[in-house]
Design a protein around this motif. Structure first.
Motif, PDB file in Angstrom:
ATOM      1  N   ASP A  64     -24.022 -25.900  12.025  1.00 32.72           N
ATOM      2  CA  ASP A  64     -25.476 -25.985  12.040  1.00 32.72           C
ATOM      3  C   ASP A  64     -25.884 -27.242  12.812  1.00 32.72           C
ATOM      4  OD1 ASP A  64     -28.171 -25.993  11.618  1.00 32.72           O
ATOM      5  OD2 ASP A  64     -28.078 -26.258   9.444  1.00 32.72           O
ATOM      6  N   VAL A  65     -26.294 -27.071  14.054  1.00 35.62           N
ATOM      7  CA  VAL A  65     -26.630 -28.221  14.888  1.00 35.62           C
ATOM      8  C   VAL A  65     -28.075 -28.675  14.696  1.00 35.62           C
ATOM      9  CG1 VAL A  65     -24.897 -27.768  16.654  1.00 35.62           C
ATOM     10  CG2 VAL A  65     -27.138 -26.670  16.816  1.00 35.62           C
ATOM     11  N   THR A  66     -28.776 -28.082  13.728  1.00 34.46           N
ATOM     12  CA  THR A  66     -30.123 -28.567  13.423  1.00 34.46           C
ATOM     13  C   THR A  66     -30.067 -29.781  12.504  1.00 34.46           C
ATOM     14  OG1 THR A  66     -30.362 -27.095  11.499  1.00 34.46           O
ATOM     15  CG2 THR A  66     -31.045 -26.235  13.649  1.00 34.46           C
ATOM     16  N   THR A  67     -28.892 -30.104  11.987  1.00 39.87           N
ATOM     17  CA  THR A  67     -28.723 -31.269  11.134  1.00 39.87           C
ATOM     18  C   THR A  67     -28.055 -32.389  11.927  1.00 39.87           C
ATOM     19  OG1 THR A  67     -26.512 -30.649  10.346  1.00 39.87           O
ATOM     20  CG2 THR A  67     -28.394 -29.745   9.153  1.00 39.87           C
ATOM     21  N   ALA A  68     -28.258 -33.628  11.460  1.00 38.63           N
ATOM     22  CA  ALA A  68     -27.639 -34.774  12.129  1.00 38.63           C
ATOM     23  C   ALA A  68     -26.125 -34.678  12.091  1.00 38.63           C
ATOM     24  CB  ALA A  68     -28.105 -36.069  11.474  1.00 38.63           C
ATOM     25  N   GLN A  69     -25.584 -34.234  10.944  1.00 32.67           N
ATOM     26  CA  GLN A  69     -24.137 -34.106  10.815  1.00 32.67           C
ATOM     27  C   GLN A  69     -23.599 -33.044  11.763  1.00 32.67           C
ATOM     28  OE1 GLN A  69     -21.719 -35.822   8.964  1.00 32.67           O
ATOM     29  NE2 GLN A  69     -20.410 -34.581  10.286  1.00 32.67           N
ATOM     30  N   THR A  73     -21.031 -33.649  14.824  1.00 30.49           N
ATOM     31  CA  THR A  73     -19.767 -32.924  14.898  1.00 30.49           C
ATOM     32  C   THR A  73     -19.604 -32.235  16.243  1.00 30.49           C
ATOM     33  OG1 THR A  73     -19.768 -32.545  12.506  1.00 30.49           O
ATOM     34  CG2 THR A  73     -18.394 -31.085  13.844  1.00 30.49           C
ATOM     35  N   ALA A  74     -20.709 -31.731  16.780  1.00 31.96           N
ATOM     36  CA  ALA A  74     -20.642 -30.985  18.032  1.00 31.96           C
ATOM     37  C   ALA A  74     -20.417 -31.869  19.249  1.00 31.96           C
ATOM     38  CB  ALA A  74     -21.929 -30.177  18.218  1.00 31.96           C
ATOM     39  N   LEU A  75     -21.009 -33.056  19.270  1.00 32.82           N
ATOM     40  CA  LEU A  75     -21.065 -33.808  20.518  1.00 32.82           C
ATOM     41  C   LEU A  75     -20.499 -35.226  20.458  1.00 32.82           C
ATOM     42  CD1 LEU A  75     -24.599 -32.714  21.794  1.00 32.82           C
ATOM     43  CD2 LEU A  75     -22.367 -31.860  22.534  1.00 32.82           C
ATOM     44  N   SER A  76     -19.772 -35.560  19.416  1.00 30.79           N
ATOM     45  CA  SER A  76     -19.237 -36.923  19.338  1.00 30.79           C
ATOM     46  C   SER A  76     -17.713 -36.972  19.347  1.00 30.79           C
ATOM     47  CB  SER A  76     -19.746 -37.622  18.068  1.00 30.79           C
ATOM     48  OG  SER A  76     -19.158 -37.051  16.918  1.00 30.79           O
ATOM     49  N   ASN A  77     -17.095 -35.885  19.770  1.00 27.99           N
ATOM     50  CA  ASN A  77     -15.634 -35.828  19.686  1.00 27.99           C
ATOM     51  C   ASN A  77     -14.916 -36.730  20.670  1.00 27.99           C
ATOM     52  OD1 ASN A  77     -15.195 -33.771  17.572  1.00 27.99           O
ATOM     53  ND2 ASN A  77     -16.340 -32.457  18.980  1.00 27.99           N
ATOM     54  N   VAL A 227     -21.682 -43.996  14.561  1.00 26.57           N
ATOM     55  CA  VAL A 227     -22.845 -43.620  13.741  1.00 26.57           C
ATOM     56  C   VAL A 227     -22.613 -42.261  13.089  1.00 26.57           C
ATOM     57  CG1 VAL A 227     -25.370 -43.625  13.650  1.00 26.57           C
ATOM     58  CG2 VAL A 227     -24.215 -44.773  15.525  1.00 26.57           C
ATOM     59  N   ASP A 228     -21.512 -42.142  12.391  1.00 27.37           N
ATOM     60  CA  ASP A 228     -21.149 -40.882  11.729  1.00 27.37           C
ATOM     61  C   ASP A 228     -22.005 -40.682  10.484  1.00 27.37           C
ATOM     62  OD1 ASP A 228     -20.008 -38.693  10.556  1.00 27.37           O
ATOM     63  OD2 ASP A 228     -17.953 -39.456  10.621  1.00 27.37           O
ATOM     64  N   PRO A 229     -22.884 -39.668  10.476  1.00 26.42           N
ATOM     65  CA  PRO A 229     -23.738 -39.453   9.308  1.00 26.42           C
ATOM     66  C   PRO A 229     -23.003 -38.817   8.130  1.00 26.42           C
ATOM     67  CG  PRO A 229     -24.131 -37.741  10.926  1.00 26.42           C
ATOM     68  CD  PRO A 229     -23.147 -38.696  11.543  1.00 26.42           C
ATOM     69  N   GLY A 230     -21.749 -38.435   8.327  1.00 29.10           N
ATOM     70  CA  GLY A 230     -21.014 -37.740   7.280  1.00 29.10           C
ATOM     71  C   GLY A 230     -20.324 -38.651   6.291  1.00 29.10           C
TER      72      GLY A 230
END
Length: 265
Positions: A64-69, A73-77, A227-230
């Motif tokens: 779910d890319v509508t959330t910060a997490q 996850t999608a773009l910080s690898n 800045v990992d929100p998880g």
């Protein structure tokens, strides 16, 4: 004549010692294919991870890319490349022990610390190259796939921008940290395996499940910088300072071991 023996220093000479040591170290590293292979891996690993994540967007149970997490996850690898930067730092040191060239290299320098510092100064910009290339690959793979799925992301604004530039800047710290690890654990296989196992298993578990401890570890510093929100982590600026401190401590410990033991050629 090898890069290791192309220069010598007069016993009392001090001026230019570090510069010459860095030049010789760069020639030595450039003459190998190891860093090229690790650079390709530093681009391939984040690309594969990103493709696996964004391909699930829009599917049942998918990301779910509508959330910060989800967006993180999608773009910080690109932070995957930081591990390979650390491995590069380890190899820069341990390769000399493996091929028994460390002793010869050290005899060319008036003080052993120049040898280790030169390796750190060569590893740092290469580490930056790793994480910048890794994160650029993430965007090159992830943004078009998300756009094709109707998700339009502007990476130049908001928290995502902080995540991206923070991730890019992880490389120098990771590489210098790896140099310190290599100086402490001279066996190449043990150093690389130990670093990978510690990063993925022990430290990863502590950062996620025991954040009161984990946020002060190198992995916690990485989470803060990216800045990992998880996970619970320190502010970004504190993360940079913490990672720099870990790298400096590890390098100092490696230098102490280097100066306390005899090294065969």
């Amino acid at each position: 004549m090898s890069a290791l023996t192309e220069y010598r220093f007069a016993p009392t000479a001090r001026e230019g010692v570090l510069g010459r040591a860095v030049t010789a170290e760069w020639l030595r590293v450039k003459s190998t294919r190891t860093w090229w292979g690790l650079l390709l891996a530093a681009m391939a690993m984040p690309a594969v991870t990103t493709l696996g994540s964004v391909s699930t967007v829009g599917k049942p149970g998918g990301l779910d890319v509508t959330t910060a997490q989800g967006l993180h996850t999608a773009l910080s690898n690109g932070f995957d490349a930081a591990l390979l930067a650390a491995v590069l730092g380890v190899l820069i040191v341990t390769t000399e022990y493996r091929y028994r060239t460390a002793g010869d290299s050290l005899t060319l320098l008036p003080e052993r610390r120049w040898w280790l510092l030169a390796k750190a100064l060569v590893a740092a910009p290469l580490g930056l190259l790793f994480t910048v290339a890794g994160q650029a690959t993430v965007l090159a793979v992830g943004l078009p796939v998300l756009s094709a799925k109707g998700v339009h992301v502007d990476p130049l604004h908001g928290e995502l921008l902080s995540t991206l530039w923070g991730t890019c800047l992880l490389g120098p710290f990771a590489a210098v940290f790896g140099v310190g690890v290599g100086a402490l654990v001279r066996n190449q296989v043990a150093a690389v395996a130990g670093l990978v196992i510690y990063t993925f298993l022990l430290e990863g578990a502590l950062v996620e499940f025991v954040p009161a401890v984990g946020k002060y570890l190198p992995g916690g510093a990485i989470a803060a910088i990216a800045v990992d929100p998880g996970v619970r982590h320190l502010p970004m600026a504190a993360g940079f300072l913490l990672y720099a401190a870990w790298a400096a401590v590890c390098l100092a410990a490696g230098n102490r071991r280097l100066n306390s033991q005899d090294i065969a050629g």
